[in-house]
Design an enzyme around this catalytic site. Structure first.
Site, PDB file in Angstrom:
ATOM      1  N   TRP A  13       0.887  -1.295  -0.004  1.00  0.00           N
ATOM      2  CA  TRP A  13      -0.422   0.454  -0.178  1.00  0.00           C
ATOM      3  C   TRP A  13       0.750   1.407  -0.186  1.00  0.00           C
ATOM      4  CZ3 TRP A  13      -4.304  -1.273  -2.322  1.00  0.00           C
ATOM      5  CH2 TRP A  13      -4.476  -2.657  -1.600  1.00  0.00           C
ATOM      6  N   ASP A  46      -1.942   6.721   6.372  1.00  0.00           N
ATOM      7  CA  ASP A  46      -2.588   5.533   6.278  1.00  0.00           C
ATOM      8  C   ASP A  46      -3.076   4.634   6.846  1.00  0.00           C
ATOM      9  OD1 ASP A  46      -4.491   3.230   5.004  1.00  0.00           O
ATOM     10  OD2 ASP A  46      -2.776   2.990   2.958  1.00  0.00           O
ATOM     11  N   LYS A  66     -12.489  -2.418   6.772  1.00  0.00           N
ATOM     12  CA  LYS A  66     -11.519  -2.470   7.865  1.00  0.00           C
ATOM     13  C   LYS A  66     -11.877  -2.821   9.299  1.00  0.00           C
ATOM     14  CE  LYS A  66      -8.790  -3.761   4.258  1.00  0.00           C
ATOM     15  NZ  LYS A  66      -7.521  -2.935   3.861  1.00  0.00           N
TER      16      LYS A  66
HETATM   17  C1  LIG Z   1      -6.727  -2.063   2.238  1.00  0.00           C
HETATM   18  C2  LIG Z   1      -5.414  -1.134   2.615  1.00  0.00           C
HETATM   19  C3  LIG Z   1      -6.018  -0.412   1.429  1.00  0.00           C
HETATM   20  C4  LIG Z   1      -6.991   0.147   0.257  1.00  0.00           C
HETATM   21  O1  LIG Z   1      -7.518   0.611   0.026  1.00  0.00           O
HETATM   22  P1  LIG Z   1      -9.199   0.694  -1.037  1.00  0.00           P
HETATM   23  O2  LIG Z   1     -10.255   0.763  -0.059  1.00  0.00           O
HETATM   24  O3  LIG Z   1      -9.570  -0.790  -1.516  1.00  0.00           O
HETATM   25  O4  LIG Z   1      -8.537   1.349  -1.892  1.00  0.00           O
HETATM   26  C5  LIG Z   1      -5.346   0.979   0.845  1.00  0.00           C
HETATM   27  N1  LIG Z   1      -4.395   0.983   3.085  1.00  0.00           N
HETATM   28  C6  LIG Z   1      -4.635   0.139   3.490  1.00  0.00           C
HETATM   29  C7  LIG Z   1      -3.550  -0.026   4.539  1.00  0.00           C
HETATM   30  C8  LIG Z   1      -4.860  -0.912   3.456  1.00  0.00           C
HETATM   31  O5  LIG Z   1      -4.976  -2.217   4.564  1.00  0.00           O
END
Ligand SMILES: *Cc1c(COP(=O)(O)O)cnc(C)c1O
Length: 360
Positions: free
Chosen positions: A102, A172, A196
């Site tokens: 990511w 993030d 999540k």
């Molecule tokens: C799942 C995830 C993403 C991607 O998220 P989307 O909503 O599918 O774009 C990005 N960063 C992290 C840390 C993630 O766990």
């Protein structure tokens, strides 16, 4: 059918209480005679839902008043582009710490729009650790520093924030939002896909210091400009109405439970049960450097690929599902987000002990 213990990395388990409440309100939300899905986003009834969701975020995360809370779409992945478009606007430099896929994707988008720089990377050891960072490694004139606070695929997290001086730190927090205490004021911006820890896919939450908004590049699409969403209360267009409603229910559930302090205690307890067993087992091994372990995503291996497969299959038959590791790394991964009860982790460890005894 009985519910399973769902260890999916995302979309992932939601609290049963939330699902029941949503079911109760499915046909008639609060006396309106309709489902939230059927409501105008401009109605008073819906406004009350989104306002309450924001209020709960502010309360649970102790978000200072000079930060905006935006409800967006496009997943965390859209933020990878929105960040450089909106914030890479003075020196045109963005510093990225590469701790997994990511983080790398965020960096790649940064490189589309400006001078993106990899400060450090743990790619040399399959992202099994967080690189040691010190202030001298960052560019003091960068417009921001970007980190992935919890690395969902590899199971690492920053247990200490890097010292980046006055440069806005962006994180993030898709896979760790509201899992433990976090000092929002240390960040210029935080963002998370909801699927999540806080709701269904389709909603992305952005928490951003307001003074960082308003200096987007000319080429920025209107929908990708934070100013647009700040000015319109996240209603420039139709927001993901049902996702925001479920998120609100999750936040209410969390508040009733005792808030972040309580969930942190439960999350530490769950992680300890699983890591203590991994550390004592002669059969299963954790894949991450101890000091950088995630409390949300726990990857582990058995002695062979065949045994990994057998484990995943037999666990599934025992009602412990979605334990396969990410397709890029194999092995196993147990995602133990907020909605996973302590009993679920205990059931997993009991099953692992039994499997170890039968297969070693
Ligand atoms: C799942 C995830 C993403 C991607 O998220 P989307 O909503 O599918 O774009 C990005 N960063 C992290 C840390 C993630 O766990």
């Amino acid at each position: 059918m009985e519910r399973v213990y769902n260890f999916s990395a995302g979309p992932s388990a939601l609290p049963v209480e939330v699902l029941k409440k949503a079911a109760d309100e499915m046909l008639n939300m609060g006396g309106t005679g309709m489902s939230v899905m059927e409501m105008s986003h401009r109605s008073k009834d819906y406004q009350a839902i989104i306002d309450r969701a924001e209020e709960l975020f502010r309360e649970l995360m102790e978000i200072p008043d000079d930060y905006a809370v935006l409800f967006l779409q496009g997943g965390a992945s859209s933020q990878f582009a929105m960040i450089p478009l909106n914030l890479m606007n003075n020196s045109g430099k963005g510093d990225y710490v590469i701790t997994g896929q990511w983080a790398k994707k965020a960096y790649q988008e940064g490189a589309h729009y400006g001078d993106a720089y990899q400060v450090a990377s743990s790619a040399d050891k399959t992202f099994s650790y967080i690189p040691k960072l010190d202030k001298s490694m960052f560019r003091p004139d960068a417009d921001f520093v970007h980190i992935t606070l919890n690395n969902t695929i590899y199971g690492t997290k920053f247990n200490e924030l890097p010292d980046v001086g006055d440069v806005p730190l962006i994180a993030d927090i898709s896979s760790c939002i509201l899992s433990e205490k976090l000092d929002v004021s240390k960040f210029g911006m935080l963002y998370a896909g909801a699927q999540k820890n806080i709701g269904p896919a389709g909603l992305t939450v952005v928490i951003i210091r307001k003074d960082l908004i308003g200096n987007a590049r000319d080429i920025t699409p209107i929908m990708f400009n934070y100013q647009t969403h700040l000015d319109s209360g996240s209603m420039y267009n139709t927001p993901p109405t049902y996702g925001i409603y479920i998120c609100k229910l999750v936040l209410e559930w969390l508040k009733d439970l005792g808030g972040v302090e309580k969930i942190q205690e439960l999350n530490y307890k769950k992680a300890k049960i699983l890591y203590d067993y991994l550390d004592s087992s002669e059969f299963f091994t954790g894949t991450v450097v101890k000091e950088d372990r995630s409390i949300m995503n726990v990857p582990f291996l058995s002695p062979s690929d065949e045994l990994n497969k057998k484990f995943i299959q037999e666990a599934k038959e025992a009602g412990l599902v979605n334990l396969a590791g990410h397709r890029s790394v194999g092995g196993m991964r147990a995602s133990i987000y907020n909605a996973m009860p302590v009993e679920g982790v205990q059931a997993l460890v009991d099953f692992m002990k039994k499997f170890e005894a039968e297969n070693k």
